[in-house]
Design a protein around this motif. Structure first.
Motif, PDB file in Angstrom:
ATOM      1  N   SER A  61      66.873 -21.279  22.801  1.00 34.88           N
ATOM      2  CA  SER A  61      66.181 -21.246  21.506  1.00 34.88           C
ATOM      3  C   SER A  61      66.977 -20.432  20.502  1.00 34.88           C
ATOM      4  CB  SER A  61      64.793 -20.626  21.646  1.00 34.88           C
ATOM      5  OG  SER A  61      63.908 -21.592  22.120  1.00 34.88           O
ATOM      6  N   GLN A  62      67.394 -19.274  20.942  1.00 38.59           N
ATOM      7  CA  GLN A  62      68.158 -18.417  20.033  1.00 38.59           C
ATOM      8  C   GLN A  62      69.484 -19.071  19.665  1.00 38.59           C
ATOM      9  OE1 GLN A  62      68.236 -14.276  20.779  1.00 38.59           O
ATOM     10  NE2 GLN A  62      70.116 -13.949  19.617  1.00 38.59           N
TER      11      GLN A  62
ATOM     12  N   LYS B  79      65.817 -25.930  13.565  1.00 35.50           N
ATOM     13  CA  LYS B  79      64.387 -25.622  13.486  1.00 35.50           C
ATOM     14  C   LYS B  79      63.624 -26.342  14.587  1.00 35.50           C
ATOM     15  CE  LYS B  79      60.435 -24.245  11.922  1.00 35.50           C
ATOM     16  NZ  LYS B  79      60.070 -22.850  12.194  1.00 35.50           N
ATOM     17  N   VAL B  80      63.921 -27.629  14.728  1.00 35.80           N
ATOM     18  CA  VAL B  80      63.180 -28.456  15.686  1.00 35.80           C
ATOM     19  C   VAL B  80      63.402 -27.939  17.114  1.00 35.80           C
ATOM     20  CG1 VAL B  80      63.174 -30.755  16.721  1.00 35.80           C
ATOM     21  CG2 VAL B  80      63.173 -30.517  14.239  1.00 35.80           C
ATOM     22  N   GLU B  81      64.646 -27.649  17.450  1.00 34.27           N
ATOM     23  CA  GLU B  81      64.962 -27.357  18.838  1.00 34.27           C
ATOM     24  C   GLU B  81      64.580 -25.947  19.264  1.00 34.27           C
ATOM     25  OE1 GLU B  81      65.822 -29.250  21.246  1.00 34.27           O
ATOM     26  OE2 GLU B  81      65.907 -31.060  20.024  1.00 34.27           O
ATOM     27  N   GLN B  82      64.556 -25.008  18.340  1.00 30.34           N
ATOM     28  CA  GLN B  82      64.191 -23.657  18.774  1.00 30.34           C
ATOM     29  C   GLN B  82      62.701 -23.545  19.080  1.00 30.34           C
ATOM     30  OE1 GLN B  82      64.378 -20.586  15.531  1.00 30.34           O
ATOM     31  NE2 GLN B  82      65.326 -22.269  14.447  1.00 30.34           N
ATOM     32  N   GLU B  83      61.935 -24.542  18.632  1.00 29.59           N
ATOM     33  CA  GLU B  83      60.499 -24.515  18.916  1.00 29.59           C
ATOM     34  C   GLU B  83      60.188 -25.127  20.282  1.00 29.59           C
ATOM     35  OE1 GLU B  83      58.521 -22.983  16.952  1.00 29.59           O
ATOM     36  OE2 GLU B  83      59.805 -22.767  15.188  1.00 29.59           O
ATOM     37  N   ARG B  84      61.127 -25.914  20.820  1.00 25.33           N
ATOM     38  CA  ARG B  84      60.859 -26.639  22.067  1.00 25.33           C
ATOM     39  C   ARG B  84      60.839 -25.692  23.266  1.00 25.33           C
ATOM     40  NH1 ARG B  84      65.182 -31.164  22.948  1.00 25.33           N
ATOM     41  NH2 ARG B  84      64.561 -31.470  25.100  1.00 25.33           N
ATOM     42  N   ASP B  85      59.973 -25.989  24.214  1.00 25.05           N
ATOM     43  CA  ASP B  85      59.947 -25.196  25.453  1.00 25.05           C
ATOM     44  C   ASP B  85      61.084 -25.658  26.349  1.00 25.05           C
ATOM     45  OD1 ASP B  85      57.791 -23.683  24.810  1.00 25.05           O
ATOM     46  OD2 ASP B  85      56.333 -25.073  25.666  1.00 25.05           O
TER      47      ASP B  85
ATOM     48  N   LEU C  21      67.906 -29.631  12.858  1.00 22.57           N
ATOM     49  CA  LEU C  21      67.817 -29.647  14.318  1.00 22.57           C
ATOM     50  C   LEU C  21      67.574 -28.252  14.867  1.00 22.57           C
ATOM     51  CD1 LEU C  21      70.464 -32.102  15.704  1.00 22.57           C
ATOM     52  CD2 LEU C  21      68.007 -32.181  15.979  1.00 22.57           C
TER      53      LEU C  21
ATOM     54  N   ALA D  67      68.821 -21.396  17.025  1.00 19.89           N
ATOM     55  CA  ALA D  67      68.480 -20.713  15.764  1.00 19.89           C
ATOM     56  C   ALA D  67      69.734 -20.239  15.024  1.00 19.89           C
ATOM     57  CB  ALA D  67      67.559 -19.529  16.047  1.00 19.89           C
ATOM     58  N   GLU D  68      70.812 -20.041  15.772  1.00 16.56           N
ATOM     59  CA  GLU D  68      72.022 -19.500  15.137  1.00 16.56           C
ATOM     60  C   GLU D  68      73.108 -20.548  14.929  1.00 16.56           C
ATOM     61  OE1 GLU D  68      71.928 -14.859  16.457  1.00 16.56           O
ATOM     62  OE2 GLU D  68      72.544 -16.305  18.005  1.00 16.56           O
TER      63      GLU D  68
END
Lengths: 275, 1175
Positions: free
Chosen positions: A198-199, A185-191, A183, A202-203
């Motif tokens: 996003s960050q 990976k998927v969510e940090q790419e979303r606008d 998740l 990522a963490e």
């Protein structure tokens, strides 16, 4: 507000600064079982399908329209995962797991929390996947977030349901990182409009592994009335997730109802009625 | 590249994360898991998996967030992929979980610069069984894993159906269907980009993927969005690593197309390849401006494909012909085949094999060869071409690719290669010629680059990159703990007590780049060790191993071999042929007969008889391989290993050196062997590097196992394996070797003492050197029209040896060179030229000169007797007399020609064999079984008899005699030219007849054009001649594939050889098809057939070429004409979408139109079709 409010009673139990929600499904009359099954079926369609298909299903379900073959075909694509199709049903295990997840989903999304709900991850199409079944992100403050990772279980036999709480806690411990990693990976790419989200995504995994103060966990269990939860679920969770020892870092939801297995079949029949 | 498993690298990847194993603990766990995988025990712990997902999350963090360094992310990807891979192999989860792990591992490998592992992991775990439909929740992962493995053939089949089905729904742009539709479009567009270089498709694919990952649609399908997010990352990388993105502007797109659409497809470049091709303009190997380059790359790093790319780019830029030099005939054959498949896409051909003694591009007898711009040759043939026709050779070839250049340091052939390259270097110093040296075992190669005058900032390219990781193992035996059996033994009347211990096989394993060693028992009861009193009869004193009564060590290897063979093909390397055969026999002993081997067994029976050991072994599904087996059988065995039919192959080191045959496991069966001069440590230097390099098949496996077997456990052996790295120190000129110096001293002493003159001297090094100076002098004269002693000095200065000698040694060799040149100058021009061109030493040339005079006389007398009409069949009899052969066999260049009755027999005990009769039988087509029966019947050990006959055939018939006979025939014909008025007195084909063991021009034609089996060539010739036809090719074309079987008894390999012979030499079918042109071909079909319109290619009766390739339309079928077979099969197997239409031609007859389809819109697919579709 939730449609569930018409079918359940709720008891909130505080344990070690954590909250345990005990829902009991109560039917006023026989017909209400089918109505609740229809409501859960509608929730599934609404969650999985685009608006146009959801509307078609609602109209057909109300017998206002008849669906064309191609419309039925499209519906089948959305219904099939973990539920199956007439003649090709999913296993009882999968079906019960799906319904348990949608109970959890409805409860969590409709509960009012002191923090703002940012994301609630919809039940997955693959319910038997290990490692967590739901992630909820709340905004505590500007650029400040917290998350709770849920493991959702179902229980239909008359043996004590405590073992399921144990299993769920262990799965969170062992497999939580996997679920969060995907998740993340998927969510940090979303606008997104939320600052720093996003960050934050990522963490998530390091935060989870470190039992950071913004990391939270929950176990949700949908069970048949024939079994009981004899031990405090929060206590069980603590033994597996000892790092999550702050206020509200652990949470549990227990939904108990008569003949859960049969209920899930009713949900399935409701979903299949128009295809 | 730094190895990612080293502690500091794991530390960097982990970054000190709390609540996870430390770097040390993780390294231990990985090393243990690798050992567990080998011994099929254990399980991957949750902690290890948790670490993997943590590392994955670090690695996958969005770059723009700048949370971690690029280097840390790459290492994190590598370690996470490794753990996922181990989890897949060891834990074997359910199908759903498996797909997620496969995808995560693939992503880690791709982003961690270990690309081939992404394909390997998919091949092992990624195949989805049964039908995957758009409603299948696993579909995104199935497509994702397929894409990361670049399984183009499947994707081209699957994507059109899926896209069409999604498009058939009204709601195809919304919800999950809408996201799925975008994902499928993105994959299709990316596929078009990597295959055809379509930039618009590339942009579209990025847009589709961004639309998925940036939007809020389909949030419940985490897998779909997960796949899309990673495909977007990887698609962005393609912008820098695809063949298209890295094509230098000067290189036409045809070169890239030959790589991406040829077989095997190269869609993105592996890290070392990409690094090289990205180098600056002065050293980009794809550019014609790069004149010299040294590439030090292991085979497993894609050296072969890189060489192909260099060749393809060179031809696409019209750079001129290419001479590709490889050390062995087997390798040449392999390179020829793979290069030919790719060059066909450029409408270019590779010349067929031509043995030493024949110049293909001058020789009209070799069909269709005039137009082949590429030759793949051994160093010896390059030397021949340079001395025979230096100008023409340099005119034709503008690029020389020298593979396995470390051969320069080899005892027997090194000097010749060094001299040839020095000469080539000297002749092309200031011209447009390009020389690229490649080696898998020379490290940085500083010596070589200086020697070859490579210039520029990146004058050498060195990489130790490899895809599959390595596990090293030491196998040994230990006595078991159980009480030994006591044996009362009587020795010369004295009773003594012996002990019989059971042995256990123990393996110690060590993952490369990690320090931990894990020892475990791998097999119980692997034989016995018997001990006896050291002093006979003294039971109370010390005991020693009674070797004669103990199980030989090699037999204890059997359980090890059986165990590792379960997980992939294994190559066992033994020091000697006898040991290789012994082990094969021991492995085969307990095995049942393998029915799958029928075809190979039949071939072996036909070649060497049913009693030959190889035939018996093949029946059990195992094989050994060495130079004494017939070439076609060697090739068939190599192919059977590649295709997986044979899982266990035992060989001597020659196979590891000579053939590119990667396997999962290499077992070095012994550290060496005792020979006449004590213990020979045979696993060292380039041999060891080569052997180890065979372990782990890039793209097939993610790990390679290398096991060294030694009866005693010795931890030092790990260092031997791990330290076996490519090293330039191996490259020492043979002229500076001890043996060469000794030879030089002897020669100097003899000459000084006036005992002999320079060319009376038969000592190998000094004599070879002197003779080579002769050749150099002549070659320089040919090229420059004049040669002076300073030219000879310049040549010497251009050698590698010159750089490695001190001044004194230089002077001594220079004196010899000048002496040789002086004799050259004093020799009549025609004679010295002829001698030089022959390539034979000057002393031998003098003897051949006399012999050729005798033969000339013999032929002229016979010709006069026959009134000038000498029967061509008599030529061989007249030439191959006892006298001729006796003289040839006494020359220093001659190989061993005596037959000893048993292995250890001395030369004095050799049996009497008529070489004349043996040669005659050979060219008359007598098979090996019969040759043994007739000529070696007195040898009791039949297996040994076959072995020495095999050696004789290789060394005498296939190399030495064709060469020397070719020289003799040439000289006789030159000297009789005037008398014969230009007509050759002796048939020049006789040398070829001996080379191939056939006696007719038709059989020869087949063998020189790709047919490997002598028996097949003879059989075709026999049936053809009986049929009284005139044109062999047309006659064969009238047959069907079943006719090949019925008339000649071919197997699939042989059928392919005949089909390759029939394929039109100027066939551009594949090239035209790939470039998008509609290809129209004549198609023979009966006039009353209703089969017109759109058709598809298919095997009509099964699934291989032996099952009739043809066209099909519904239930109607028609066989493919044989000349089109291979082209159409390549189209079929490329997986590229095509449209084929059969139509009546205006002028009568039928035509077949085939065109590449690049867009799904071109293809009509019904949704109903989909239900039948199973991928």
């Amino acid at each position: 507000m939730s449609f569930l409010d018409n079918y359940v009673t709720l008891e909130e139990v505080q344990e070690d600064n954590c909250l345990w929600l005990k829902y009991q499904v109560v039917y006023a009359a026989d017909a209400t079982v089918d109505m609740l099954a229809d409501k859960i079926a509608e929730l599934i369609i609404e969650t999985r399908c685009p608006a146009v298909i959801y509307n078609q299903w609602v109209d057909a379900h109300a017998e206002a329209v008849t669906l064309s073959d191609i419309q039925k075909e499209a519906l089948r694509i959305y219904i099939k995962p973990s539920i199956g199709l007439p003649g090709k049903s999913a296993t009882d295990n999968e079906l019960q797991a799906v319904v348990a997840e949608y109970f959890w989903y409805e409860i969590v999304k409709s509960r009012e929390e002191p923090e703002d709900l940012v994301d609630i991850h919809k039940p997955s199409l693959r319910v038997t996947e290990p490692g967590g079944d739901g992630l909820v992100i709340y905004q505590a403050d500007y650029e400040s977030y917290i998350f709770r990772l849920w493991e959702v279980k179902k229980h239909v036999t008359d043996v004590s349901a405590t073992s399921k709480i144990t299993k769920a806690s262990k799965q969170l411990k062992d497999n939580g990182a996997e679920y969060l990693a995907k998740l993340s990976k998927v969510e940090q790419e979303r606008d997104r409009e939320y600052p720093g989200l996003s960050q934050y995504y990522a963490e998530l995994v390091p935060k989870w592994l470190e039992s950071s103060s913004d990391a939270h966990a929950g176990v949700s269990l949908s069970k048949d009335d024939v079994s009981t939860v004899t031990t405090n679920p929060i206590g069980i969770m603590k033994t597996y997730l000892p790092g999550l020892n702050g206020d509200k870092q652990l949470s549990a939801i227990i939904i108990s109802m008569p003949d859960f297995a049969e209920f899930t079949k009713k949900v399935q029949r409701s979903l299949w009625k128009d295809i | 590249m730094e190895r990612y498993l080293k502690l500091e690298n794991i530390e960097m990847a982990l970054g000190g994360q709390a609540n996870l194993p430390t770097a040390e603990e993780l390294q231990v766990a990985l090393s243990k898991a690798e050992s567990d995988l080998f011994t099929e025990q254990g399980i991957i712990s949750e902690d290890l998996l948790k670490s993997a997902w943590y590392l994955y999350s670090v690695a996958a963090a969005r770059k723009s967030l700048e949370l971690y360094s690029v280097d840390r992310q790459r290492r994190a990807y590598q370690v996470s992929a490794h753990i996922f891979d181990l989890a897949l192999q060891i834990n074997r989860d359910s199908a759903n979980d498996q797909l997620s792990l496969v995808f995560a591992a693939q992503v880690g490998y791709m982003k961690g610069d270990l690309n081939p592992n992404a394909a390997a992991i998919y091949r092992r775990f990624g195949y989805a069984d049964g039908v995957a439909d758009i409603e299948d929740e696993n579909l995104p992962l199935i497509i994702g894993t397929m894409f990361l493995a670049m399984d183009r053939s499947r994707l081209f089949r699957v994507l059109p159906f899926l896209r069409q089905k999604v498009a058939s729904f009204e709601s195809s742009t919304e919800g999950r269907l809408g996201v799925l539709s975008l994902l499928l479009d993105a994959c299709w567009d990316l596929l078009r980009y990597v295959s055809y270089g379509d930039n618009e498709a590339y942009i579209n694919s990025l847009t589709s993927l961004e639309n998925i990952v940036r939007s809020d649609v389909g949030l419940d399908d985490v897998d779909m969005r997960w796949v899309a997010a990673h495909l977007l990352d990887i698609a962005e990388d393609f912008g820098n690593s695809s063949v298209w993105s890295m094509l230098p502007p000067d290189v036409p797109p045809e070169a890239a197309r030959a790589m991406t659409l040829g077989s095997p497809p190269v869609l993105n470049l592996w890290p070392p390849q990409a690094r090289l091709i990205r180098s600056d303009d002065t050293n980009n190997p794809l550019l014609l401006t790069t004149k010299r380059l040294f590439l030090s790359i292991p085979t497993s790093a894609g050296k072969t494909l890189l060489a192909q790319y260099i060749a393809v780019a060179h031809l696409a830029q019209n750079g001129g012909g290419i001479c590709f030099v490889a050390p062995t005939h087997s390798l040449c054959r392999e390179i020829r085949k793979s290069l030919s498949d790719r060059l066909r896409l450029l409408r270019q051909e590779v010349a067929p094999e031509v043995p030493v003694g024949f110049l293909s591009f001058f020789d009209d007898e070799i069909e269709g060869n005039e137009s082949s711009p590429v030759e793949v040759v051994t160093p010896e043939r390059l030397a021949f071409m340079l001395r025979y026709r230096p100008k023409e050779t340099l005119d034709k070839f503008k690029l020389f690719i020298i593979d396995e250049a470390h051969l320069i340091a080899e005892d027997s052939r090194g000097l010749a290669l060094e001299s040839t390259l020095s000469l080539l270097q000297m002749l092309t110093k200031d011209s447009e010629h390009r020389i690229i040296l490649m080696s898998s075992s020379l490290g940085e190669g500083g010596h070589v680059v200086d020697w070859m005058g490579v210039e520029g900032s990146n004058r050498t390219f060195h990489s130790e990159w490899r895809g599959p990781r390595r596990l090293y193992g030491l196998y040994s035996v230990e006595r078991s703990d159980t009480e030994p059996q006591v044996i009362e033994h009587e020795h010369r009347g004295v009773s003594e007590r012996h002990f019989l211990y059971k042995n256990n096989g123990v393996i110690a394993l060590k993952l490369a780049d990690t320090p931990q060693i894990h020892r475990s028992l791998i097999a119980r009861d692997v034989g016995v060790t018997r001990t006896r009193p050291r002093t006979r009869g003294n039971n109370e004193g010390a005991y020693k191993v009674y070797s004669e009564k103990s199980t030989p060590f090699y037999k204890t290897l059997v359980p090890l071999v059986d165990s590792v063979a379960k997980s992939g093909p294994v190559l066992v390397i033994m020091p000697t042929r006898v040991m290789a055969q012994g082990l094969t026999r021991a492995i085969a002993e307990a095995r049942p007969v393998d029915d799958q081997m029928d075809e190979l067994v039949e071939l072996a029976e036909a070649r060497v008889g049913s009693e030959h050991l190889i035939t018996k072994m093949l029946r059990k599904g195992v094989a050994f391989h060495h130079a004494a087996l017939p070439v076609d059988l060697q090739v068939a065995i190599e192919q059977a290993v590649r295709s997986g039919k044979i899982n266990i192959l035992v060989s001597t080191t020659t196979l590891a050196d000579g053939v590119n045959l990667p396997v999962k496991t290499v077992i070095i069966g012994s550290t060496g062997a005792y020979g006449a001069e004590g213990f020979n440590d045979y696993i060292s230097g380039a041999k060891l590097v080569n052997a180890i390099g065979r372990a782990g098949r890039a793209g097939r496996e993610t790990e390679g196992w290398i096991i060294l077997a030694d009866s005693q456990y010795n931890e030092q052996n790990f260092s031997r394996l791990e330290m076996a790295n490519p090293s330039e120190s191996a490259l020492v000129s043979r002229l500076t070797s001890e043996i060469a110096l000794l030879s030089l001293s002897n020669m100097e002493a003899s000459i000084r003492g006036g005992e002999r003159e320079l060319f009376d001297f038969n000592d190998a090094f000094a004599s070879d050197f002197a003779s080579y100076i002769w050749i150099v002098a002549n070659t320089l004269l040919e090229v420059k029209d004049a040669v002076v002693v300073e030219d000879i000095d310049s040549f010497l200065e251009s050698t590698l040896a010159w750089r490695q000698m001190d001044e004194d040694l230089r002077t001594r060799w220079k004196d010899i060179a000048r002496e040789s040149f002086a004799i050259y100058e004093a020799t009549p021009a025609a004679k010295r030229k002829r001698w030089a061109q022959s390539g034979i030493s000057v002393s031998s040339a003098r003897k051949l000169e006399e012999l050729s005079d005798d033969i000339l006389g013999r032929f002229l007398i016979a010709s006069i007797d026959a009134d000038g009409n000498l029967d061509p069949n008599q030529d061989a009899d007249l030439l191959l007399t006892d006298d001729t052969l006796d003289l040839l066999f006494t020359l220093p260049e001659a190989p061993k020609t005596d037959f000893r009755p048993f292995r250890s027999a001395s030369a004095d005990n050799s049996i009497q064999v008529s070489h004349r009769q043996l040669v005659k039988d050979w060219i008359n087509g007598v098979d090996l079984t019969q040759l043994v029966e007739t000529h070696l019947s007195s040898i009791e050990d039949r297996e040994y008899a076959y072995e020495i006959l095999g050696d004789y055939i290789t060394n005498v018939f296939q190399h030495y005699l064709p060469w020397t006979l070719g020289v003799l025939i040439d000289w006789v014909n030159i000297n009789s030219d005037e008398v014969m008025e230009g007509k050759p007195l002796i048939n020049p084909q006789i040398a070829s007849f001996v080379r191939y063991g056939v006696d007719s021009p038709y059989a020869l034609q087949l063998m020189m054009n790709g047919v490997i089996s002598r028996q097949l060539a003879l059989e075709v010739n026999r049936v053809f001649v009986d049929d009284d036809s005139l044109d062999l090719s047309k006659w064969l074309q009238r047959m069907k594939i079943s006719g090949f079987v019925d008339s000649f008894g071919v197997n699939e390999t042989e059928a392919r050889e005949l089909l390759a012979y029939l394929r039109p030499k100027d066939s551009n079918v594949l090239a035209d098809f790939i470039s998008g042109e509609a290809v129209e071909l004549d198609y023979r079909i009966s006039s009353d057939s209703e089969l017109v319109g759109d058709v598809e290619f298919a095997y009509l009766d099964g699934d291989t070429i032996m099952h009739r390739l043809g066209i099909r339309q519904g239930s109607m079928t028609c066989d493919m004409p044989l000349r089109l077979y291979l082209d159409m099969e390549e189209i079929l197997q490329s997986g590229l979408p095509y449209k084929a239409t059969l139509f009546p031609r205006n002028g009568g007859g039928y035509g077949l139109r085939v065109k590449l389809q690049t867009f799904v819109e071109d293809r009509e697919v019904s949704v109903e079709d989909f239900d039948q579709f199973d991928f």
